[in-house]
Design an enzyme around this catalytic site. Sequence first.
Site, PDB file in Angstrom:
ATOM      1  N   ASP A   1       0.881  -1.155   0.000  1.00 12.91           N
ATOM      2  CA  ASP A   1       0.000   0.000   0.000  1.00 12.91           C
ATOM      3  C   ASP A   1       0.924   1.212   0.000  1.00 12.91           C
ATOM      4  OD1 ASP A   1      -2.297   1.497  -0.042  1.00 12.91           O
ATOM      5  OD2 ASP A   1      -3.114   0.716   1.829  1.00 12.91           O
TER       6      ASP A   1
ATOM      7  N   HIS B   1      -2.400   0.073  -3.838  1.00 13.17           N
ATOM      8  CA  HIS B   1      -2.875   1.434  -3.562  1.00 13.17           C
ATOM      9  C   HIS B   1      -3.665   1.975  -4.752  1.00 13.17           C
ATOM     10  CE1 HIS B   1      -2.981   5.527  -2.025  1.00 13.17           C
ATOM     11  NE2 HIS B   1      -2.503   5.954  -3.188  1.00 13.17           N
TER      12      HIS B   1
ATOM     13  N   HIS C   1      -0.838   0.916   6.607  1.00 10.64           N
ATOM     14  CA  HIS C   1      -1.210   2.017   7.513  1.00 10.64           C
ATOM     15  C   HIS C   1      -2.192   1.527   8.562  1.00 10.64           C
ATOM     16  CE1 HIS C   1      -4.974   2.092   5.289  1.00 10.64           C
ATOM     17  NE2 HIS C   1      -4.222   1.968   4.201  1.00 10.64           N
TER      18      HIS C   1
ATOM     19  N   HIS D   1      -6.869   4.957   7.789  1.00  9.98           N
ATOM     20  CA  HIS D   1      -8.202   4.767   7.217  1.00  9.98           C
ATOM     21  C   HIS D   1      -8.395   3.278   6.976  1.00  9.98           C
ATOM     22  CE1 HIS D   1      -5.691   4.642   3.606  1.00  9.98           C
ATOM     23  NE2 HIS D   1      -6.682   4.011   3.007  1.00  9.98           N
TER      24      HIS D   1
HETATM   25 ZN   LIG Z   1      -4.787   1.449   2.333  1.00  9.85          ZN
END
Ligand SMILES: [Zn+2]
Length: 274
Positions: A8, A60, A104, A116
């Site tokens: 990502d 991503h 993340h 998120h």
């Molecule tokens: Zn992500």
Amino acid sequence: MKILIATDMEGISGVTNWDQVDPAHGEYARFRKIMTDDVNAAIQGAFEAGADEVVVTDGHGDGTNILLEELEARARLNAGNSSPFSMVQGVDNGVNGVLYVGYHARAGSQNGILAHTWSSSRIANVWLNDVLVGEYGLNGALAGHFGVPVLMISGDQTACAQAVELLGALETAVVKQATGFASAECLPLKTAHQLIREAASRAVLRSKAGNAPKPYVVAEPVRVTIEFLQPEQADRAVRLPGAKRLDGRRIEFTTADMPAAHKGFRAAVALALP
Ligand SMILES: [Zn+2]
């Protein structure tokens, strides 16, 4: 030994704000190159430890971030985002372990860079059988369905801690210390790449030695609960066959297995758009 590197962008070295991961912004070109170099560090570490095959999945946005022309020659790249398993495409194809690069923290986290869960404009929380998860958990559970453990993660300290808490004592490469949603103390790239390379190497060595974390297996059938940011988004997402409305922002549905849960979640996120 076959390794899948699931990537990502928000957890890539040096990334602290949305502009850097947005193809429409001038900063993006710098950071897709840095993303490619983070991934190359993990590929090198995996091969050093004796991996036979490494496949990378670009996870991503539209899945076209990694620079193929600069990718380590020994790896292969899953690009694009319409693949059946999205961020972990290829995980059902004889893989022995997954390495997360650039991951993340989940939505709502404190001190998580760009924290998120799948969609920053739509999703407040996601639970699998009442366990709160982020992307590390949704993808880790899908891998677990196929008997594949997550062996490593790189990202900020919060992403790494959340993955360890849910998925077990996997190897971590903390490439930045988040001090907010969009601020961090970042390691220089040379140092970050050394950390990633060493963590990937340790992860593969542990897997070969039989002391890697166990696959993260979610009991099936799987109940998926999604809390949207806005009631209007839940109004739309509840059109998913079998979904029911719990309250203003939450819907829920149950699937026979984790692949169906993963696809159902992605379908609900898509439906929530006007
Ligand atoms: Zn992500």
